[in-house]
Write a protein that holds these residues in place. Sequence first.
Motif, PDB file in Angstrom:
ATOM      1  N   GLU A 298      81.748  38.509  71.330  1.00 41.99           N
ATOM      2  CA  GLU A 298      83.149  38.938  71.319  1.00 41.99           C
ATOM      3  C   GLU A 298      83.310  40.369  70.843  1.00 41.99           C
ATOM      4  O   GLU A 298      84.064  41.155  71.423  1.00 41.99           O
TER       5      GLU A 298
ATOM      6  N   ASN B 182      78.237  29.932  66.161  1.00 47.88           N
ATOM      7  CA  ASN B 182      79.207  30.995  65.891  1.00 47.88           C
ATOM      8  C   ASN B 182      78.580  32.379  65.803  1.00 47.88           C
ATOM      9  O   ASN B 182      79.267  33.383  66.007  1.00 47.88           O
TER      10      ASN B 182
ATOM     11  N   ARG C 116      80.385  35.217  68.050  1.00 52.36           N
ATOM     12  CA  ARG C 116      81.010  36.381  67.412  1.00 52.36           C
ATOM     13  C   ARG C 116      80.425  37.698  67.921  1.00 52.36           C
ATOM     14  O   ARG C 116      81.157  38.638  68.217  1.00 52.36           O
TER      15      ARG C 116
ATOM     16  N   GLU D  43      88.012  34.772  70.549  1.00 50.48           N
ATOM     17  CA  GLU D  43      87.266  33.692  69.917  1.00 50.48           C
ATOM     18  C   GLU D  43      88.065  32.397  69.931  1.00 50.48           C
ATOM     19  O   GLU D  43      87.542  31.328  70.267  1.00 50.48           O
TER      20      GLU D  43
END
Length: 446
Positions: free
Chosen positions: A290, A283, A287, A270
Amino acid sequence: MSPHIPIAHGHNIQAYTYWDSPVPAVFAGQNFTDPVIFNPTTFTLITTQNEAVLVDAPAVRSRAEPVATWIAEIIEHRKLSTIYITHGHGDHFFAAEALQEHFPDASIRATQGTYEHMLEQLAPEFWDGLWVPTFPELGESPKPNPKVHVLPEGQDCFTVDAHEFRAVEVVGGDTASSTVLHVPSLELVVGGDVVYGNIYQYLAENTTPELRQNWIDAIDQIAKLHPKVVVPSHRQSTDDFGLEHLKATQDYIRTWTKLNAETTTWQELEAAVQKAYPKRYGNYILRISELLLMHRIILRSNSLLPTNRVTMSTVTPLSSKESFAAALEAAFNSPDASLEEMILNIYVKEAVITVNMNRMTWEEFIPYIKAIRARTTSVDIKSHYLLRDGNLFSERHSAYGHGKDGTETNAEAMLMGEVNEEGKVIWLEEIAILNSDAGSAASKST
């Protein structure tokens, strides 16, 4: 006369865009200190002499109302005849019926692949397990039941006022069965989620180099259409509609792949992505991409990564929420001598297991479970949903522990993970929250 300015125009045909700011979202099981930002979405309206075509629709009803007002201002005497859906993700079609209430002549159109994907998103495990928790407003209205006019196989075009609209199925994108809409008379491509603007790209479903290459190849397909105007569905309000988005989308995928190989945790990934793309945002998408992709790197290093997506044909603990709940209960309630055998019904010994950001080896995980068992007489599990996409899964459950000291504990857990060909977990990321004052930190995981 409409005051709105088209982004492209030809003889009796114009294209306009509406930028919808991010819908407030919730990332269940994640403790964000900052507000969760879902990607903003751009909707494209194409008007002809007598009709209009809208590309994609908002996720929630409250966002459909201002879009309907915008459409009405532009089309004036015309009728909205088509709402074309580029792909099956719910944030592109859930509120289409709300728009039809304003424009009853509008027919929802999609390819067969997109339609099948839409139905998957409306299945209880996705609707109740993913979309409603992400966008709580969805729970305030009945589940969508769109009537979709599926384009016949081999007929990827529809005509409006003698203008051709081509539904182009591409080989990749941020999800399966992705399409773009090509309007030759405008030299325009509406890119859906195949082309991105200055927004973090969703890579959670592109977890192998082959899938990411397919997405890159899809951009080359678009370039061969020779557009002069390209509309990314997810873009910042200041982004324009130039061809630079094609190369930028490909570069992001390549950069992500490189950073993915150079980092060992999702936190490092990130930070690396944010450093490489400091002007992008979103985000939520960053997220979730990831969390899924980072574990693939760990698994590759342990030679555990399957070469293909797996579709389970036999009953395993990850076949249904009921079978998974039963397997968990067996692990917590079985005799001590059977504990490892019960856990091996769910996991492989080489599994990468992370609970509340605490990564454990098998040798650490077994004592962890034993510590919970030592404080309880029994544990009851209620699984709320189990989502499967090939060998990837997400699950949420409640655990009710009956303590030997008479206390009761309740924990809520959300899991993301992957299974191998045998249906056993090879990596798991769990967030668990203890809802009772009783117990200790070790009892937070179930």
